[in-house]
Write a protein that holds these residues in place. Structure first.
Motif, PDB file in Angstrom:
ATOM      1  N   GLU A  30       1.031  -1.276   0.032  1.00 47.55           N
ATOM      2  CA  GLU A  30       0.095   0.106  -0.048  1.00 47.55           C
ATOM      3  C   GLU A  30       0.951   1.258   0.118  1.00 47.55           C
ATOM      4  OE1 GLU A  30      -3.145  -0.080  -0.394  1.00 47.55           O
ATOM      5  OE2 GLU A  30      -3.623  -2.053   0.338  1.00 47.55           O
ATOM      6  N   PHE A  31       0.471   2.182  -0.886  1.00 46.51           N
ATOM      7  CA  PHE A  31       1.178   3.675  -0.735  1.00 46.51           C
ATOM      8  C   PHE A  31       0.582   4.364  -0.004  1.00 46.51           C
ATOM      9  CE2 PHE A  31      -1.676   5.333  -3.551  1.00 46.51           C
ATOM     10  CZ  PHE A  31      -2.096   4.429  -4.615  1.00 46.51           C
ATOM     11  N   ASP A  32      -0.733   4.322   0.572  1.00 43.96           N
ATOM     12  CA  ASP A  32      -1.557   5.135   1.545  1.00 43.96           C
ATOM     13  C   ASP A  32      -1.433   4.435   2.744  1.00 43.96           C
ATOM     14  OD1 ASP A  32      -3.405   6.507   2.995  1.00 43.96           O
ATOM     15  OD2 ASP A  32      -4.837   6.602   1.407  1.00 43.96           O
ATOM     16  N   SER A  33      -0.730   5.109   3.679  1.00 47.20           N
ATOM     17  CA  SER A  33      -0.617   4.427   5.041  1.00 47.20           C
ATOM     18  C   SER A  33      -1.745   4.113   6.025  1.00 47.20           C
ATOM     19  CB  SER A  33       0.449   5.220   5.755  1.00 47.20           C
ATOM     20  OG  SER A  33      -0.456   6.602   6.123  1.00 47.20           O
ATOM     21  N   ARG A 332      -4.448  17.178  -5.937  1.00 49.12           N
ATOM     22  CA  ARG A 332      -3.641  17.823  -6.649  1.00 49.12           C
ATOM     23  C   ARG A 332      -3.557  17.660  -7.907  1.00 49.12           C
ATOM     24  NH1 ARG A 332       0.667  20.897  -4.579  1.00 49.12           N
ATOM     25  NH2 ARG A 332       0.202  20.615  -2.334  1.00 49.12           N
ATOM     26  N   LEU A 333      -3.293  16.236  -8.666  1.00 50.49           N
ATOM     27  CA  LEU A 333      -3.492  15.838  -9.453  1.00 50.49           C
ATOM     28  C   LEU A 333      -4.456  16.165 -10.684  1.00 50.49           C
ATOM     29  CD1 LEU A 333      -1.951  12.159  -9.303  1.00 50.49           C
ATOM     30  CD2 LEU A 333      -0.707  14.056 -10.341  1.00 50.49           C
ATOM     31  N   ILE A 334      -5.817  16.130  -9.992  1.00 54.71           N
ATOM     32  CA  ILE A 334      -7.030  16.429 -10.771  1.00 54.71           C
ATOM     33  C   ILE A 334      -6.943  17.976 -10.965  1.00 54.71           C
ATOM     34  CG2 ILE A 334      -8.685  16.533  -8.927  1.00 54.71           C
ATOM     35  CD1 ILE A 334     -10.156  14.810 -11.226  1.00 54.71           C
TER      36      ILE A 334
HETATM   37  O1  IGM Z   1      -3.718  10.063  -7.411  1.00 56.64           O
HETATM   38  S1  IGM Z   1      -3.848   8.533  -6.738  1.00 56.64           S
HETATM   39  O2  IGM Z   1      -5.159   8.421  -5.930  1.00 56.64           O
HETATM   40  N1  IGM Z   1      -3.889   7.517  -7.684  1.00 56.64           N
HETATM   41  C1  IGM Z   1      -3.663   6.306  -7.194  1.00 56.64           C
HETATM   42  C2  IGM Z   1      -3.403   5.217  -8.348  1.00 56.64           C
HETATM   43  O3  IGM Z   1      -4.283   5.223  -9.585  1.00 56.64           O
HETATM   44  C3  IGM Z   1      -4.422   6.714 -10.089  1.00 56.64           C
HETATM   45  C4  IGM Z   1      -4.627   7.687  -8.967  1.00 56.64           C
HETATM   46  C5  IGM Z   1      -2.410   8.773  -5.846  1.00 56.64           C
HETATM   47  C6  IGM Z   1      -1.106   8.648  -6.228  1.00 56.64           C
HETATM   48 CL1  IGM Z   1      -0.862   8.818  -8.099  1.00 56.64          CL
HETATM   49  C7  IGM Z   1       0.078   8.589  -5.435  1.00 56.64           C
HETATM   50  C8  IGM Z   1      -0.260   8.936  -4.185  1.00 56.64           C
HETATM   51 CL2  IGM Z   1       0.905   8.910  -3.125  1.00 56.64          CL
HETATM   52  C9  IGM Z   1      -2.657   8.695  -4.575  1.00 56.64           C
HETATM   53  C10 IGM Z   1      -1.555   8.834  -3.626  1.00 56.64           C
HETATM   54  C11 IGM Z   1      -1.812   8.883  -2.185  1.00 56.64           C
HETATM   55  O4  IGM Z   1      -2.419   7.986  -1.678  1.00 56.64           O
HETATM   56  N2  IGM Z   1      -1.134  10.085  -1.520  1.00 56.64           N
HETATM   57  C12 IGM Z   1      -1.488  10.178  -0.225  1.00 56.64           C
HETATM   58  C13 IGM Z   1      -1.008  11.296   0.678  1.00 56.64           C
HETATM   59  C14 IGM Z   1      -0.317  12.162   0.105  1.00 56.64           C
HETATM   60  N3  IGM Z   1       0.634  12.885  -0.063  1.00 56.64           N
HETATM   61  S2  IGM Z   1      -2.827   9.115   0.858  1.00 56.64           S
HETATM   62  C15 IGM Z   1      -2.464  10.030   2.206  1.00 56.64           C
HETATM   63  C16 IGM Z   1      -1.631  11.122   1.830  1.00 56.64           C
HETATM   64  C17 IGM Z   1      -2.898   9.780   3.359  1.00 56.64           C
HETATM   65  N4  IGM Z   1      -2.185  10.293   4.439  1.00 56.64           N
HETATM   66  C18 IGM Z   1      -1.875  11.769   4.305  1.00 56.64           C
HETATM   67  C19 IGM Z   1      -1.087  12.036   3.054  1.00 56.64           C
HETATM   68  C20 IGM Z   1      -2.970   9.974   5.553  1.00 56.64           C
HETATM   69  C21 IGM Z   1      -2.285  10.255   7.070  1.00 56.64           C
HETATM   70  C22 IGM Z   1      -2.241  11.432   7.636  1.00 56.64           C
HETATM   71  C23 IGM Z   1      -1.642  11.668   8.858  1.00 56.64           C
HETATM   72  C24 IGM Z   1      -0.588  10.703   9.197  1.00 56.64           C
HETATM   73  O5  IGM Z   1       0.052  11.010  10.360  1.00 56.64           O
HETATM   74  C25 IGM Z   1      -0.530   9.653   8.452  1.00 56.64           C
HETATM   75  C26 IGM Z   1      -1.257   9.480   7.129  1.00 56.64           C
END
Ligand code: IGM
Length: 451
Positions: A30-33, A332-334
């Motif tokens: 997972e990339f979303d913690s 940000r992407l959209i």
């Molecule tokens: O655009 S995406 O959703 N994507 C997914 C793949 O398919 C196409 C569209 C996308 C992409 Cl490309 C890359 C990433 Cl890195 C989403 C993410 C993503 O999930 N980004 C996320 C964050 C950032 N920056 S998820 C997330 C953050 C959740 N996180 C905050 C930052 C929650 C969190 C809050 C406080 C904490 O202490 C710990 C976690």
């Protein structure tokens, strides 16, 4: 995912010695913690924020190892570039599982070909497909690594935002069947010309396996890019495969095709859906699905709503709707995409951004930082909605012209959802383009419906 820690490290050519970590079978990647569960592996991507900042949360949630581009105080697999490692791992996993890949480039939102194809294949094989809009350089490896262990057929959607995107995805996935549904002129493809769009989409053959097959429209715009030593099937009037009859009804279509004896029906209207269904039926035929199964799968289609889609408002305005879930990177992407596409002549660009939920104690910061993604020269009106958006509204008022930032409350005391909705309806003109993005619970979907 059914890979062990040492196997993953080998597949991505880890730069550190991982033999000191127990070689256990890993859960998901997972990339979303927020999504990490005990036993999983974390992938710190550079999204809106640097994923390395979230490595501690990933371990709090039970991660056993993380990828990392730097030395960290947690068990890690050291790599030069985490995104590249993710792609390398997906490539390795596809080779290991030897699953059959069907690649489809869809024109965003319009195409249901992927869902139709997957439902036809699922009558006969264990089938998995791209979920939501996970069709880019991150979403595709994610899809691959999340397929169930017993998957036999994998239907992958490939999206293109820039030239070269499909080349990367196709060479990673190595499809045995490659489908191009349409050379469109859709908003999200700022390639300039249809020729460039065609060239980009035709890169879907770059990874096509030897003895594979391309299925493409009879549109002559792609003729310059056709492969020499691969089977090619064209569709369209008078082409290799075509509709032989089509009856349009209010809520369904019935039709016949030149390669099956069955009368086919799909429970959705819209002439283009018959073509999409024909393509899906053809893929099913190639893969050995019986005509009876194809007929039944099409009659019982269950089409999921696309997560991101361009729609037309009843007054003619263009609506970019992404209202089911929100994280900072996706927002940000959209915004980047929406601000880059050409304005309609005489039209304005309006963004409606609502709270992103479940971001924990970083909520305030992650919303405020969205200011760097907003360009007052590209947006004419900004609607911000929800308590998390208040600070962004204050920051935006400093860089946007007077009266172009509107804030609407949603907190314990007050919900101005209806006022926002009414204001937007009054404001929206025929040539305008409007983006709506926020967490599901902010109920932007209702506003999209009203538009
Ligand atoms: O655009 S995406 O959703 N994507 C997914 C793949 O398919 C196409 C569209 C996308 C992409 Cl490309 C890359 C990433 Cl890195 C989403 C993410 C993503 O999930 N980004 C996320 C964050 C950032 N920056 S998820 C997330 C953050 C959740 N996180 C905050 C930052 C929650 C969190 C809050 C406080 C904490 O202490 C710990 C976690």
């Amino acid at each position: 995912m059914n890979l062990t820690l040492h196997e993953v490290a080998d597949a991505v050519k880890a730069q550190n010695d991982v033999s000191k970590y127990e070689n256990r079978v890993l859960g998901n990647i997972e990339f979303d913690s927020r999504l990490i569960k005990p036993g999983d592996i974390f992938l710190p991507l550079k999204g809106a924020r640097d994923g390395h900042d979230f490595i501690p949360t990933a371990f709090e949630n039970g991660a056993v190892v993380t990828f990392s581009e730097q030395d960290v105080a947690f068990p890690h697999i050291l790599v030069e570039n985490a995104e590249q490692a993710f792609q390398d791992l997906a490539r390795y996993y596809l080779a290991k599982t030897a699953v059959d890949v069907i690649a489809i480039t869809g024109s965003n939102g319009k195409t249901t070909t992927k869902d139709m194809t997957a439902q036809i294949l699922a009558t006969t094989y264990k089938t998995y497909k791209t979920q939501g809009n996970y069709n880019n350089e991150i979403g595709l490896p994610y899809t691959v690594l999340h397929m169930p262990d017993d998957t036999e057929k994998l239907v992958l959607e490939m999206g293109q935002d820039h030239m070269g995107d499909i080349h990367l995805l196709s060479t990673l996935a190595k499809p045995k069947l490659a489908v191009i549904t349409l050379i469109g002129e859709s908003h999200l493809e700022f390639f300039g010309t249809r020729e460039k769009i065609a060239e980009g989409k035709m890169q879907i053959i770059d990874g096509l396996v030897h003895g594979g097959e391309l299925i493409a429209p009879a549109d002559k715009i792609i003729n310059a890019y056709l492969p020499e030593n691969q089977k090619i099937t064209r569709f369209g009037a008078d082409a290799d495969i075509h509709l032989t009859a089509l009856y349009e009804h209010k809520d369904h279509l019935s039709f016949t095709v030149n390669f099956l004896d069955e009368d086919l029906t799909i429970p959705v209207p819209g002439k283009f859906n018959a073509t999409n269904a024909m393509i899906a039926a053809y893929v099913g035929t190639l893969e050995g699905v019986s005509p009876q199964h194809i007929k039944k799968a099409l009659a019982n289609l269950n089409l999921t709503k696309n997560r991101v889609e361009w729609l037309k408002a009843s007054n003619g305005a263009d609506v970019l709707s992404d209202v089911y879930n929100a994280n900072p990177t996706a927002m940000r992407l959209i915004l980047e995409t929406f601000q880059t596409i050409a304005r309609n002549p005489e039209g304005r660009k309006i963004a409606v951004l609502a709270d992103m939920k479940e971001l924990g104690d970083q909520t305030a910061q992650l919303h405020a930082e969205m200011i760097t993604a907003l360009n007052p020269e590209k947006l004419d009106l900004l609607y911000l909605y929800g308590e998390n958006m208040l600070s962004l509204a204050q920051l935006a008022q400093e860089i946007f012209p007077p009266e172009t930032v509107k804030y609407f409350r949603k907190d314990d005391e007050k919900d101005e959802h209806d006022i926002l909705s009414q204001d937007l309806l009054n404001e929206l003109k025929l040539a305008d383009q409007v983006l709506l993005k926020g967490s599901n619970s902010m109920r932007l979907a209702e506003i999209v419906n009203q538009l």
